[in-house]
Design an enzyme around this catalytic site. Structure first.
Site, PDB file in Angstrom:
ATOM      1  N   ARG A 119       0.808  -1.228   0.000  1.00 33.79           N
ATOM      2  CA  ARG A 119       0.000   0.000   0.000  1.00 33.79           C
ATOM      3  C   ARG A 119       0.843   1.281   0.000  1.00 33.79           C
ATOM      4  NH1 ARG A 119      -2.772  -3.690   3.212  1.00 33.79           N
ATOM      5  NH2 ARG A 119      -4.789  -4.293   2.327  1.00 33.79           N
ATOM      6  N   GLU A 183       8.478  17.034 -25.936  1.00 34.62           N
ATOM      7  CA  GLU A 183       7.935  17.462 -24.647  1.00 34.62           C
ATOM      8  C   GLU A 183       8.556  18.776 -24.195  1.00 34.62           C
ATOM      9  OE1 GLU A 183       5.454  16.259 -23.054  1.00 34.62           O
ATOM     10  OE2 GLU A 183       5.219  14.139 -23.563  1.00 34.62           O
ATOM     11  N   GLU A 235      -4.790  16.746 -11.648  1.00 35.48           N
ATOM     12  CA  GLU A 235      -5.353  17.063 -12.953  1.00 35.48           C
ATOM     13  C   GLU A 235      -6.855  17.330 -12.901  1.00 35.48           C
ATOM     14  OE1 GLU A 235      -5.334  14.693 -17.007  1.00 35.48           O
ATOM     15  OE2 GLU A 235      -3.285  15.155 -16.417  1.00 35.48           O
ATOM     16  N   ARG A 239      -3.716  21.413 -14.688  1.00 32.84           N
ATOM     17  CA  ARG A 239      -2.696  20.439 -15.064  1.00 32.84           C
ATOM     18  C   ARG A 239      -2.989  19.794 -16.416  1.00 32.84           C
ATOM     19  NH1 ARG A 239       0.413  15.693 -11.555  1.00 32.84           N
ATOM     20  NH2 ARG A 239       1.410  14.742 -13.363  1.00 32.84           N
ATOM     21  N   ASN A 243      -1.201  18.150 -21.299  1.00 31.14           N
ATOM     22  CA  ASN A 243      -1.567  17.133 -22.278  1.00 31.14           C
ATOM     23  C   ASN A 243      -1.722  17.691 -23.691  1.00 31.14           C
ATOM     24  OD1 ASN A 243      -1.806  14.776 -20.544  1.00 31.14           O
ATOM     25  ND2 ASN A 243      -3.541  15.837 -19.629  1.00 31.14           N
ATOM     26  N   HIS A 250      -2.035   9.880 -28.003  1.00 30.46           N
ATOM     27  CA  HIS A 250      -2.388   8.598 -27.409  1.00 30.46           C
ATOM     28  C   HIS A 250      -3.216   7.751 -28.380  1.00 30.46           C
ATOM     29  CE1 HIS A 250      -1.880  10.052 -22.957  1.00 30.46           C
ATOM     30  NE2 HIS A 250      -0.728   9.890 -23.587  1.00 30.46           N
ATOM     31  N   HIS A 263       6.424   7.693 -27.804  1.00 30.51           N
ATOM     32  CA  HIS A 263       5.465   8.622 -27.215  1.00 30.51           C
ATOM     33  C   HIS A 263       5.716  10.053 -27.682  1.00 30.51           C
ATOM     34  CE1 HIS A 263       2.775  10.481 -24.356  1.00 30.51           C
ATOM     35  NE2 HIS A 263       3.764  11.199 -23.844  1.00 30.51           N
TER      36      HIS A 263
END
Length: 361
Positions: A119, A183, A235, A239, A243, A250, A263
Site C-alpha cells: 500500500r 515534450e 489534474e 494540469r 496534455n 495517445h 510517445h
C-alpha cells in the site's frame, strides 16, 4: 548542481539536476529509507548504468534488481508482476525503497509498483531519457497501458526525489533524443512564450546536442512542470494543459500498436494537430503553425499523423481517453503561443470533420 522543488505540502520533493549525479552516493543515500532497495531498470539501460548506480549505494543496503524488457509494448500488468515477484521473493518490507533507473516506461511501472506494494513504499526516480527527465519523472503519474487505452490503469504517486544526470543522454539514440524534445517545446507552447522563443533561437544547438543549451532546457522544462503540478496535482483543472497533443498522440500510439511510434513522436504530431485545430477556432495563425512545424522537422520529428487511421478509429480512441469526463472530451488547444486552454464543448461533428481532413476515405 541545480535544485528545484515540487511544492506539494508534506509531499514536496526536490529535483536534483547535476552532471554525474549517479556517482553522488551521499545525495542518493540521503533519500533512501530503511535498509532495502529495489532497483527497477530494463535490459537496455541496466548494462549502461546499473553498476555505477549500485556502486554509489550504501554497501550495507540489501539491493534487489529487476530488469524489465525494453519498450512501450511491455508496459503491461503482466510485466509489472515481475517487480512484485522480486520484492516478495527477496522479502522486502514496507520500509523498502523502489528506485526507477530508466526512461518513462520504467519510471511509470516502478512508480505504480511503489504505490501498490504494501500500500505504498518510498520511491525515487533516476530518469535516463530526455523525455523522462523533462516530463514523466516529475508529477507523480504512474501506471501501465491497456490494449484499449494508454495509461488507463495507474495511480498518482509522487516520488520522494528525482535525480537528473544530463550526462547519461550521451548514450541516447537520435530517435529517443528527438522524442524528448517534443515534450520540451510543449512547455513553451502551453505556458512560457519566452522559453518558446529561446527554443526557436537555439534550434541548431539542439540538433548539435549542445550540453549547455540542453541543460538549460531540462531545468526550465522541469520548473514549468513543477509549477503546474504544484497548482493542480491530480489534474482536476489546469494540469490538463500538460496534455497538449496527447489526446491525438495517445490515439496514434494505441491504434498503431504500442512501441510503433515513440510517445514523443506521437505527441509531436498531436501538437501540430492541436495547433491546426486552434487555427480553426481563430486563435492562432497558419504562420505560427508553420513555424512550429519547421522546428519539429528540424529535430527529425513527425508533424503529420499516420495515414491509415479512419475517422471511426480516431474517435473510438479519443473518446476512450482519460480526459473524457461524463462523455465530454476535453481537448487542450492554444489560445495563443505560450497560452493553452482546455476545451470541452467542441461538437463531436466538428471533431470528426477535422480528423476527416487527414484520414483515408
Amino acid at each position: 548542481m541545480s535544485t528545484l522543488n515540487v511544492q506539494l505540502g508534506d509531499r514536496s520533493y526536490p529535483i536534483y539536476i547535476e552532471s554525474g549525479v549517479l556517482n553522488n552516493g551521499a545525495l542518493l543515500n540521503r533519500h533512501i529509507k530503511g535498509k532495502q532497495v529495489i532497483v527497477v531498470s530494463n535490459t537496455t539501460v541496466a548494462p549502461l548504468f546499473m553498476e555505477r548506480l549500485c556502486a554509489s549505494l550504501d554497501p550495507a543496503l540489501q539491493v534487489s534488481q529487476v530488469l524489465l524488457p525494453d519498450g512501450e509494448e511491455h508496459k503491461t500488468l503482466a510485466v509489472l508482476e515481475q517487480i512484485f515477484d522480486r520484492a516478495l521473493q527477496d522479502n522486502h518490507n514496507r520500509s523498502t525503497t523502489v528506485l526507477a533507473l530508466g526512461g518513462g516506461v520504467v519510471g511509470d511501472m516502478a512508480g505504480f509498483a511503489a504505490a501498490s506494494y504494501q500500500r505504498g513504499v518510498n520511491f525515487l526516480q533516476i530518469p535516463t531519457t530526455l523525455l523522462a527527465q523533462v516530463d514523466s519523472s516529475v508529477g507523480g503519474k504512474t501506471g501501465v497501458n491497456h490494449p484499449l487505452g494508454k495509461n488507463m490503469i495507474g495511480a498518482f504517486y509522487q516520488p520522494q526525489a528525482v535525480f537528473i544526470d544530463p550526462d547519461v543522454l550521451d548514450t541516447l539514440p537520435p530517435r529517443e533524443y528527438a522524442a524528448g524534445l517534443a515534450e520540451v517545446i510543449k512547455y513553451g507552447l502551453i505556458c512560457d512564450p519566452a522559453f518558446y522563443e529561446w527554443l526557436q533561437h537555439h534550434r541548431d544547438d539542439f540538433v548539435a546536442r549542445d550540453k549547455t543549451v540542453l541543460g538549460e532546457a531540462i531545468k526550465r522544462s522541469c520548473a514549468a512542470k513543477a509549477r503546474v503540478v504544484a497548482e493542480d496535482e491530480r489534474e482536476g483543472g489546469v494540469r490538463a494543459i500538460l496534455n497538449l497533443g496527447h489526446t491525438f498522440g495517445h490515439a496514434i500510439e494505441a491504434a498503431q500498436g504500442y512501441g510503433s511510434w515513440l510517445h514523443g513522436e506521437a505527441v509531436s504530431a498531436g501538437m501540430v494537430l492541436a495547433a491546426r485545430l486552434s487555427v480553426n477556432q481563430g486563435w492562432i495563425t497558419d504562420a505560427e503553425v508553420a513555424r512550429l512545424v519547421q522546428w519539429l522537422e528540424a529535430m527529425s520529428l513527425p508533424t503529420a499523423p499516420p495515414d491509415n487511421m479512419s475517422v471511426d478509429t480516431w474517435t473510438e480512441h479519443m473518446l476512450r481517453d482519460k480526459k473524457v469526463i461524463d462523455g465530454r472530451l476535453r481537448l487542450v488547444l492554444l489560445e495563443q503561443i505560450g497560452k493553452a486552454c482546455i476545451v470541452d464543448d467542441l461538437p463531436q461533428a466538428e471533431l470528426e470533420a477535422f480528423v476527416a481532413t487527414f484520414s483515408p476515405v
